[in-house]
Motif scaffolding. Structure first.
Motif, PDB file in Angstrom:
ATOM      1  N   GLN A 294       0.199   5.869  11.105  1.00  0.00           N
ATOM      2  CA  GLN A 294       1.229   6.397  10.207  1.00  0.00           C
ATOM      3  C   GLN A 294       0.875   6.147   8.743  1.00  0.00           C
ATOM      4  OE1 GLN A 294       5.023   4.594  10.780  1.00  0.00           O
ATOM      5  NE2 GLN A 294       6.114   6.233   9.773  1.00  0.00           N
ATOM      6  N   GLN A 295       0.524   4.928   8.411  1.00  0.00           N
ATOM      7  CA  GLN A 295       0.223   4.602   7.019  1.00  0.00           C
ATOM      8  C   GLN A 295      -1.037   5.313   6.559  1.00  0.00           C
ATOM      9  OE1 GLN A 295       0.036   0.440   6.206  1.00  0.00           O
ATOM     10  NE2 GLN A 295      -0.014   0.733   4.022  1.00  0.00           N
ATOM     11  N   VAL A 296      -2.037   5.437   7.410  1.00  0.00           N
ATOM     12  CA  VAL A 296      -3.274   6.130   7.041  1.00  0.00           C
ATOM     13  C   VAL A 296      -2.986   7.591   6.742  1.00  0.00           C
ATOM     14  CG1 VAL A 296      -5.546   6.846   7.870  1.00  0.00           C
ATOM     15  CG2 VAL A 296      -4.727   4.541   8.346  1.00  0.00           C
ATOM     16  N   CYS A 297      -2.201   8.247   7.602  1.00  0.00           N
ATOM     17  CA  CYS A 297      -1.844   9.655   7.375  1.00  0.00           C
ATOM     18  C   CYS A 297      -1.117   9.821   6.048  1.00  0.00           C
ATOM     19  CB  CYS A 297      -0.966  10.168   8.509  1.00  0.00           C
ATOM     20  SG  CYS A 297      -1.800  10.329  10.083  1.00  0.00           S
ATOM     21  N   MET A 298      -0.201   8.912   5.776  1.00  0.00           N
ATOM     22  CA  MET A 298       0.575   8.995   4.546  1.00  0.00           C
ATOM     23  C   MET A 298      -0.314   8.774   3.320  1.00  0.00           C
ATOM     24  SD  MET A 298       4.182   7.210   3.624  1.00  0.00           S
ATOM     25  CE  MET A 298       3.590   5.626   4.105  1.00  0.00           C
ATOM     26  N   LEU A 299      -1.208   7.812   3.371  1.00  0.00           N
ATOM     27  CA  LEU A 299      -2.089   7.551   2.236  1.00  0.00           C
ATOM     28  C   LEU A 299      -3.042   8.714   1.995  1.00  0.00           C
ATOM     29  CD1 LEU A 299      -2.829   3.765   2.769  1.00  0.00           C
ATOM     30  CD2 LEU A 299      -1.319   4.808   1.080  1.00  0.00           C
ATOM     31  N   GLN A 300      -3.497   9.361   3.058  1.00  0.00           N
ATOM     32  CA  GLN A 300      -4.345  10.542   2.892  1.00  0.00           C
ATOM     33  C   GLN A 300      -3.556  11.665   2.221  1.00  0.00           C
ATOM     34  OE1 GLN A 300      -5.563  11.109   6.950  1.00  0.00           O
ATOM     35  NE2 GLN A 300      -7.476   9.999   6.644  1.00  0.00           N
ATOM     36  N   ARG A 301      -2.286  11.806   2.585  1.00  0.00           N
ATOM     37  CA  ARG A 301      -1.426  12.816   1.982  1.00  0.00           C
ATOM     38  C   ARG A 301      -1.205  12.523   0.492  1.00  0.00           C
ATOM     39  NH1 ARG A 301       2.487  12.295   5.487  1.00  0.00           N
ATOM     40  NH2 ARG A 301       1.216  13.311   7.039  1.00  0.00           N
TER      41      ARG A 301
ATOM     42  N   TYR B  85       6.287  10.633   1.111  1.00  0.00           N
ATOM     43  CA  TYR B  85       5.105  11.188   1.759  1.00  0.00           C
ATOM     44  C   TYR B  85       5.098  10.978   3.267  1.00  0.00           C
ATOM     45  CZ  TYR B  85       3.301  11.977  -2.865  1.00  0.00           C
ATOM     46  OH  TYR B  85       3.150  12.426  -4.141  1.00  0.00           O
ATOM     47  N   LEU B  86       6.167  10.442   3.805  1.00  0.00           N
ATOM     48  CA  LEU B  86       6.268  10.214   5.241  1.00  0.00           C
ATOM     49  C   LEU B  86       6.836  11.454   5.908  1.00  0.00           C
ATOM     50  CD1 LEU B  86       5.995   8.171   7.541  1.00  0.00           C
ATOM     51  CD2 LEU B  86       8.324   7.451   7.051  1.00  0.00           C
ATOM     52  N   ARG B  87       6.155  11.920   6.938  1.00  0.00           N
ATOM     53  CA  ARG B  87       6.597  13.095   7.672  1.00  0.00           C
ATOM     54  C   ARG B  87       7.099  12.685   9.050  1.00  0.00           C
ATOM     55  NH1 ARG B  87       1.784  17.426   6.390  1.00  0.00           N
ATOM     56  NH2 ARG B  87       2.273  17.680   4.182  1.00  0.00           N
ATOM     57  N   PRO B  88       8.024  13.447   9.614  1.00  0.00           N
ATOM     58  CA  PRO B  88       8.547  13.097  10.943  1.00  0.00           C
ATOM     59  C   PRO B  88       7.460  12.978  12.002  1.00  0.00           C
ATOM     60  CG  PRO B  88       9.926  14.776   9.943  1.00  0.00           C
ATOM     61  CD  PRO B  88       8.720  14.599   9.045  1.00  0.00           C
ATOM     62  N   GLU B  89       6.452  13.835  11.950  1.00  0.00           N
ATOM     63  CA  GLU B  89       5.392  13.773  12.968  1.00  0.00           C
ATOM     64  C   GLU B  89       4.532  12.515  12.855  1.00  0.00           C
ATOM     65  OE1 GLU B  89       3.787  16.645   9.753  1.00  0.00           O
ATOM     66  OE2 GLU B  89       5.696  16.311  10.746  1.00  0.00           O
ATOM     67  N   ASP B  90       4.577  11.836  11.716  1.00  0.00           N
ATOM     68  CA  ASP B  90       3.826  10.594  11.558  1.00  0.00           C
ATOM     69  C   ASP B  90       4.379   9.485  12.450  1.00  0.00           C
ATOM     70  OD1 ASP B  90       2.286  11.831   9.650  1.00  0.00           O
ATOM     71  OD2 ASP B  90       3.350  10.949   7.960  1.00  0.00           O
ATOM     72  N   GLU B  91       5.651   9.559  12.797  1.00  0.00           N
ATOM     73  CA  GLU B  91       6.275   8.520  13.604  1.00  0.00           C
ATOM     74  C   GLU B  91       5.750   8.497  15.035  1.00  0.00           C
ATOM     75  OE1 GLU B  91      10.481   8.232  13.215  1.00  0.00           O
ATOM     76  OE2 GLU B  91      10.389   8.696  11.082  1.00  0.00           O
ATOM     77  N   ALA B  92       5.144   9.582  15.478  1.00  0.00           N
ATOM     78  CA  ALA B  92       4.576   9.620  16.820  1.00  0.00           C
ATOM     79  C   ALA B  92       3.304   8.785  16.911  1.00  0.00           C
ATOM     80  CB  ALA B  92       4.278  11.068  17.218  1.00  0.00           C
TER      81      ALA B  92
ATOM     82  N   ALA C 187       0.817  -1.200   0.000  1.00  0.00           N
ATOM     83  CA  ALA C 187       0.000   0.000   0.000  1.00  0.00           C
ATOM     84  C   ALA C 187       0.856   1.257   0.000  1.00  0.00           C
ATOM     85  CB  ALA C 187      -0.924  -0.005   1.198  1.00  0.00           C
ATOM     86  N   LEU C 188       2.110   1.151   0.402  1.00  0.00           N
ATOM     87  CA  LEU C 188       2.946   2.342   0.477  1.00  0.00           C
ATOM     88  C   LEU C 188       3.388   2.854  -0.890  1.00  0.00           C
ATOM     89  CD1 LEU C 188       5.240   1.400   3.481  1.00  0.00           C
ATOM     90  CD2 LEU C 188       3.266   2.913   3.467  1.00  0.00           C
ATOM     91  N   TYR C 189       3.262   2.041  -1.909  1.00  0.00           N
ATOM     92  CA  TYR C 189       3.754   2.426  -3.239  1.00  0.00           C
ATOM     93  C   TYR C 189       2.639   2.488  -4.279  1.00  0.00           C
ATOM     94  CZ  TYR C 189       7.987   1.323  -0.786  1.00  0.00           C
ATOM     95  OH  TYR C 189       8.981   1.295   0.154  1.00  0.00           O
ATOM     96  N   VAL C 190       1.414   2.439  -3.834  1.00  0.00           N
ATOM     97  CA  VAL C 190       0.271   2.437  -4.745  1.00  0.00           C
ATOM     98  C   VAL C 190      -0.014   3.862  -5.221  1.00  0.00           C
ATOM     99  CG1 VAL C 190      -1.954   2.780  -3.586  1.00  0.00           C
ATOM    100  CG2 VAL C 190      -1.593   0.769  -4.884  1.00  0.00           C
TER     101      VAL C 190
END
Length: 71
Positions: free
Chosen positions: A53-60, A41-48, A1-4
């Motif tokens: 994390q994956q949902v935030c990235m997919l929305q972005r 599309y991964l942001r540093p704040e997503d690691e918290a 899903a990270l590369y779709v």
């Protein structure tokens, strides 16, 4: 899903899409990850929030927003 690609991710109706363009998008994400050691599309704040994390990235990705931070 990270590369779709966004068009594949948003294709809930099963409508046809350009598979070559989707593959090029995915290859670009893989190349970026290989060059910079992080997902574009991964942001540093997503690691918290590891579970979200994956949902935030997919929305972005769907919104067409890039990640921030240093490469």
């Amino acid at each position: 899903a990270l590369y779709v690609s966004p068009e594949v991710m948003a294709n809930f109706s099963g409508a046809p899409y350009d598979g070559c363009a989707a593959d090029v998008w995915s290859c670009g994400v893989v190349l970026f990850t290989m060059l910079f050691g992080r997902h574009p599309y991964l942001r540093p704040e997503d690691e918290a929030l590891p579970p979200q994390q994956q949902v935030c990235m997919l929305q972005r990705v769907a919104a067409g927003e890039g990640g921030t931070g240093t490469a």
